[in-house]
Design a protein around this motif. Structure first.
Motif: not given
Length: 173
Positions: A10-16, A34-43, A45-53
């Motif tokens: 989902d292209g909205d994940w980086p915004m979230k 510092e703070i990082h977007h990690i997990g599958s929603t940070s990649v 094109g990757l299918k993921a559970k829609p949970i922002i890590d």
């Protein structure tokens, strides 16, 4: 009961992630380095559970517990170390989780592990596809069994992680 749902990227994940990271910056203030977007929603094109890590890196992990009340005020449930020593974990959304926050102290090896895994998948589209397909298959096999879902992907995660750490070390040298 938590449903295991894997969706297309989902292209909205980086915004979230950005929206949530602003709140975390406000709460942790100068304690956060510092703070990082990690997990599958940070990649992408990757299918993921829609949970922002989200992974904040802080100066002193032992001070993070004093922020529990503020985290509760923005909807998070503090979970303490939650099985990983020297981490503080928060989850948002109950059984319909939306965010996980994994807080580590600067220098913790878990930071490198998370970043290596993320960056390796970003640079290796064939592995990204295989991993995403496995996650989707497992979510269809175990829609109501998160433990079986996690066990089902453990071997591939371990293999990717091993390669990613070697690759990341060479990349960051």
């Amino acid at each position: 009961m938590r449903k295991v749902e894997v969706t297309s990227y989902d292209g909205d994940w980086p915004m979230k992630f950005e929206e949530e990271s602003k709140q975390l910056h406000h709460i942790f203030g100068s304690e956060m380095i510092e703070i990082h977007h990690i997990g599958s929603t940070s990649v992408k094109g990757l299918k993921a559970k829609p949970i922002i890590d989200i992974m904040p890196v802080v100066k002193n992990i032992s001070w993070i517990d004093k922020f529990d009340a503020e985290m509760i005020n923005i909807g998070y449930e503090p979970k303490g170390e939650n099985g990983i020593s020297d981490r503080r974990f928060f989850q948002k959304g109950g059984d319909d989780r939306t965010h996980h926050v994994h807080v580590y102290e600067r220098g913790d090896p878990e930071i490198k592990r998370h970043l290596a895994f993320r960056d390796y998948l970003r640079k290796h589209p064939d592995i990204l596809k295989n991993y995403g397909d496995l996650k989707e298959e497992l979510s269809n096999l175990f829609p109501n069994d998160i433990e079986s879902y996690i066990k089902g992907k453990a071997q591939m995660v371990s293999e990717i992680e091993s390669k990613a750490l070697v690759w990341y070390q060479g990349f960051k040298s």
